[in-house]
Design a protein around this motif. Structure first.
Motif, PDB file in Angstrom:
ATOM      1  N   ILE A  27       0.841  -1.201   0.000  1.00  0.00           N
ATOM      2  CA  ILE A  27       0.000   0.000   0.000  1.00  0.00           C
ATOM      3  C   ILE A  27       0.873   1.247   0.000  1.00  0.00           C
ATOM      4  O   ILE A  27       0.642   2.186  -0.769  1.00  0.00           O
ATOM      5  CB  ILE A  27      -0.953  -0.016   1.215  1.00  0.00           C
ATOM      6  CG1 ILE A  27      -1.901  -1.206   1.101  1.00  0.00           C
ATOM      7  CG2 ILE A  27      -1.722   1.297   1.328  1.00  0.00           C
ATOM      8  CD1 ILE A  27      -2.628  -1.545   2.385  1.00  0.00           C
ATOM      9  N   TYR A  28       1.878   1.242   0.855  1.00  0.00           N
ATOM     10  CA  TYR A  28       2.789   2.386   0.923  1.00  0.00           C
ATOM     11  C   TYR A  28       3.536   2.555  -0.400  1.00  0.00           C
ATOM     12  O   TYR A  28       3.667   3.676  -0.904  1.00  0.00           O
ATOM     13  CB  TYR A  28       3.769   2.189   2.084  1.00  0.00           C
ATOM     14  CG  TYR A  28       4.693   3.353   2.299  1.00  0.00           C
ATOM     15  CD1 TYR A  28       4.197   4.607   2.638  1.00  0.00           C
ATOM     16  CD2 TYR A  28       6.064   3.203   2.162  1.00  0.00           C
ATOM     17  CE1 TYR A  28       5.046   5.684   2.836  1.00  0.00           C
ATOM     18  CE2 TYR A  28       6.922   4.267   2.358  1.00  0.00           C
ATOM     19  CZ  TYR A  28       6.407   5.503   2.691  1.00  0.00           C
ATOM     20  OH  TYR A  28       7.250   6.558   2.879  1.00  0.00           O
ATOM     21  N   PHE A  29       3.993   1.441  -0.991  1.00  0.00           N
ATOM     22  CA  PHE A  29       4.671   1.486  -2.285  1.00  0.00           C
ATOM     23  C   PHE A  29       3.757   2.104  -3.340  1.00  0.00           C
ATOM     24  O   PHE A  29       4.154   2.999  -4.080  1.00  0.00           O
ATOM     25  CB  PHE A  29       5.104   0.078  -2.699  1.00  0.00           C
ATOM     26  CG  PHE A  29       5.675   0.004  -4.088  1.00  0.00           C
ATOM     27  CD1 PHE A  29       6.950   0.457  -4.351  1.00  0.00           C
ATOM     28  CD2 PHE A  29       4.923  -0.520  -5.133  1.00  0.00           C
ATOM     29  CE1 PHE A  29       7.479   0.394  -5.640  1.00  0.00           C
ATOM     30  CE2 PHE A  29       5.439  -0.592  -6.413  1.00  0.00           C
ATOM     31  CZ  PHE A  29       6.716  -0.130  -6.674  1.00  0.00           C
ATOM     32  N   ARG A  30       2.516   1.629  -3.408  1.00  0.00           N
ATOM     33  CA  ARG A  30       1.560   2.162  -4.381  1.00  0.00           C
ATOM     34  C   ARG A  30       1.348   3.659  -4.179  1.00  0.00           C
ATOM     35  O   ARG A  30       1.365   4.436  -5.135  1.00  0.00           O
ATOM     36  CB  ARG A  30       0.223   1.421  -4.267  1.00  0.00           C
ATOM     37  CG  ARG A  30      -0.809   1.898  -5.278  1.00  0.00           C
ATOM     38  CD  ARG A  30      -2.188   1.402  -4.962  1.00  0.00           C
ATOM     39  NE  ARG A  30      -2.655   2.031  -3.729  1.00  0.00           N
ATOM     40  CZ  ARG A  30      -3.578   1.514  -2.929  1.00  0.00           C
ATOM     41  NH1 ARG A  30      -4.135   0.350  -3.205  1.00  0.00           N
ATOM     42  NH2 ARG A  30      -3.953   2.154  -1.843  1.00  0.00           N
ATOM     43  N   GLU A  31       1.157   4.068  -2.930  1.00  0.00           N
ATOM     44  CA  GLU A  31       0.940   5.492  -2.641  1.00  0.00           C
ATOM     45  C   GLU A  31       2.133   6.338  -3.082  1.00  0.00           C
ATOM     46  O   GLU A  31       1.962   7.406  -3.660  1.00  0.00           O
ATOM     47  CB  GLU A  31       0.680   5.691  -1.148  1.00  0.00           C
ATOM     48  CG  GLU A  31      -0.667   5.192  -0.700  1.00  0.00           C
ATOM     49  CD  GLU A  31      -0.839   5.240   0.821  1.00  0.00           C
ATOM     50  OE1 GLU A  31       0.150   5.522   1.539  1.00  0.00           O
ATOM     51  OE2 GLU A  31      -1.964   4.980   1.280  1.00  0.00           O
TER      52      GLU A  31
END
Length: 98
Positions: A27-31
């Motif tokens: 999720i953090y990577f995508r954001e």
């Protein structure tokens, strides 16, 4: 990634802490990729997906990423991975001095 600090009244559960961090990595990577590349979340998933060429059962079309996008994605990957590695440093055994 979650930045919450564990309560000091309870001992840290290593497995729970690391697992929850790992779950949040994608999720953090995508954001971060969306932020750096100025993409929406649907654009992120559209660029990640490949599709079959019309009239073909085997040939796939992969969305093109510019060289700048590829470089930015790898830079974000390195940043996210390094951040997780540093966070987990508190659980690694420190060499004892003799």
């Amino acid at each position: 990634m979650k930045k919450t600090m564990p309560s000091t009244s309870h001992p840290i559960n290593l497995l729970q802490d690391v697992h929850s961090r790992m779950i949040n990595l994608p999720i953090y990577f995508r954001e971060r990729v969306c932020e750096e590349c100025s993409w929406s979340i649907p654009t992120f998933y559209r660029k990640m997906r490949s599709a079959l060429k019309p009239g073909s059962d085997k040939e796939r079309i992969t969305p093109n990423l510019s060289n700048a996008e590829k470089e930015k994605i790898m830079a974000v990957l390195d940043e996210v991975y390094e951040s997780f590695w540093e966070y987990c440093e508190k659980y690694r055994k420190k060499p004892t001095k003799k």
